[in-house]
Write an enzyme that holds these catalytic residues in place. Sequence first.
Site, PDB file in Angstrom:
ATOM      1  N   TYR A  15       0.822  -1.206   0.000  1.00 59.65           N
ATOM      2  CA  TYR A  15       0.000   0.000   0.000  1.00 59.65           C
ATOM      3  C   TYR A  15       0.855   1.254   0.000  1.00 59.65           C
ATOM      4  CZ  TYR A  15      -3.950  -3.002   0.365  1.00 59.65           C
ATOM      5  OH  TYR A  15      -4.881  -3.948   0.085  1.00 59.65           O
ATOM      6  N   TYR A 143     -13.250  -7.852   6.307  1.00 62.87           N
ATOM      7  CA  TYR A 143     -12.014  -7.925   5.517  1.00 62.87           C
ATOM      8  C   TYR A 143     -11.587  -9.389   5.461  1.00 62.87           C
ATOM      9  CZ  TYR A 143      -7.202  -7.611   3.966  1.00 62.87           C
ATOM     10  OH  TYR A 143      -6.040  -7.787   3.263  1.00 62.87           O
ATOM     11  N   ASP A 236     -14.071 -16.735   9.523  1.00 62.00           N
ATOM     12  CA  ASP A 236     -12.695 -16.369   9.224  1.00 62.00           C
ATOM     13  C   ASP A 236     -12.033 -15.938  10.533  1.00 62.00           C
ATOM     14  OD1 ASP A 236     -10.312 -15.260   8.458  1.00 62.00           O
ATOM     15  OD2 ASP A 236     -11.131 -13.969   6.884  1.00 62.00           O
ATOM     16  N   LYS A 265      -2.386 -16.014  10.147  1.00 66.85           N
ATOM     17  CA  LYS A 265      -1.638 -15.037  10.949  1.00 66.85           C
ATOM     18  C   LYS A 265      -0.816 -15.662  12.095  1.00 66.85           C
ATOM     19  CE  LYS A 265      -3.461 -10.700   9.530  1.00 66.85           C
ATOM     20  NZ  LYS A 265      -4.723 -10.547   8.819  1.00 66.85           N
TER      21      LYS A 265
HETATM   22  C1  LIG Z   1      -5.129 -10.720   7.337  1.00 67.05           C
HETATM   23  C2  LIG Z   1      -6.448 -11.348   7.098  1.00 67.05           C
HETATM   24  C3  LIG Z   1      -6.674 -12.150   5.958  1.00 67.05           C
HETATM   25  C4  LIG Z   1      -5.653 -12.306   4.854  1.00 67.05           C
HETATM   26  O1  LIG Z   1      -4.507 -12.958   5.286  1.00 67.05           O
HETATM   27  P1  LIG Z   1      -3.146 -12.794   4.425  1.00 67.05           P
HETATM   28  O2  LIG Z   1      -2.224 -13.780   5.083  1.00 67.05           O
HETATM   29  O3  LIG Z   1      -2.722 -11.366   4.577  1.00 67.05           O
HETATM   30  O4  LIG Z   1      -3.472 -13.152   3.025  1.00 67.05           O
HETATM   31  C5  LIG Z   1      -7.907 -12.766   5.840  1.00 67.05           C
HETATM   32  N1  LIG Z   1      -8.862 -12.623   6.773  1.00 67.05           N
HETATM   33  C6  LIG Z   1      -8.674 -11.867   7.876  1.00 67.05           C
HETATM   34  C7  LIG Z   1      -9.767 -11.781   8.885  1.00 67.05           C
HETATM   35  C8  LIG Z   1      -7.473 -11.192   8.071  1.00 67.05           C
HETATM   36  O5  LIG Z   1      -7.307 -10.418   9.141  1.00 67.05           O
END
Ligand SMILES: *Cc1c(COP(=O)(O)O)cnc(C)c1O
Length: 417
Positions: A15, A143, A236, A265
């Site tokens: 970014y 997101y 997620d 993560k």
């Molecule tokens: C960071 C994130 C993603 C994407 O993960 P990347 O490893 O950056 O591709 C997907 N979902 C959520 C909730 C996130 O915080």
Amino acid sequence: MNYLAYDRRYIWHPYASLKDPPPVRLVKSAAGTELELADGSHLTDAVSSWWCVAHGHNHPKIVEAIRRQSEKLSHVMFGGFTHEPAVELAWRLAKMAPAGLDKVFFADSGSIAVEVAAKMCIQYQHAKGRPNRRKLLALKGGYHGDTACAMALSDPDGMHVLFAGMMPKHFFAAMPNGKLDDWDFEKELDAHQAEIAGVICEPIFQAANAMNFYDAEYLRRMRRACDAYDIPLVFDEIAAGLYRTGPRWAHERAGIKPDIMTVGKALTGGHITLAATLASEAVADVISSGTPSAFMHGPTYMANPLACAAANASLELFAQGGYEEKVAQIERVFKEEGIPQVLGAVGVIKVPCLPARADIERVIDEHRVWLRPFCNFIYAMPPLTTDEPALRRICAALKDLAACPPGPDLGEGDFHE
Ligand SMILES: *Cc1c(COP(=O)(O)O)cnc(C)c1O
């Protein structure tokens, strides 16, 4: 070599523009919560390097696991082969996940894990003879990543608007932050269920787009509505999972389970990229009885052994326990320090507009605390092992930054995390 000069000349940072790019700092090494910069100074990493460094940087157990694995097998294709670190990791994930969510698909990043989850929903409906169900229902303010399908599931008015033209159109329910009674989720699902293959959300904590904490009742309503239409529910947990908000999985607060869950993560404790998509036995059964019976995905570096070894060491640390207590301590300190929005190891100060870049840099330097505010959020998500004196310094930096005058509108470039 003048690293910073060459960096400016050749490298696109996330970014960032190549014209007058924002400054970057040269990191030499890291240990625990501290980053060591090239000039010998230190910064406390208050954002866990985008929320993944759960046990501290360069944790000796994780580093050792990667080193030992690298001496035996750094990589092998996962089609036609398996290996000990992957099998052990699947076993660990299955044990830690909600009961029954034990079919594991490995992915190389969180975004890919989300794409895999979406494809599972489509194949599920296809196998059930409902090929018209090929869209998802997601939540505004969400997101789910930066790849095309993950962008398309993220807030339609958020940071990805520029790419709307290349993205498939999905359905969206309102952001879960108003009055629960007014929420339009069931209405959206009722209206479009014939086209909806799956539902996806970030449970309890919408992170990168909205920094929004919301009530568990929203999740229970989603669970009931999805059950009524035989639509898989995807949580997620990439940001909120692995104790970030308190419990191991954020959705535990709702007392219900998803059909599919993404983890990323903190999975490797922030040491190497790896993510996973976990599916229930029922979802896996349906997909595997369809035509094709194979699940149609397979990245080159799937289940990379070094990454799996790192994740095994990371999950072993989580399994040794004490993380709920560590997070409770962070939450207590954030609250004592008067941070206005706190849940678990997440502390947020919402401001009308971010301070000027120079003020942000100055606060970082004065407090020796690394912060990366975005949109109108000044926040900390420190490693879960951060001690109390460091937490107090982080809070002082947050409050100092929030007290700075608003800067010029920074635009899209500073939208992300
Ligand atoms: C960071 C994130 C993603 C994407 O993960 P990347 O490893 O950056 O591709 C997907 N979902 C959520 C909730 C996130 O915080």
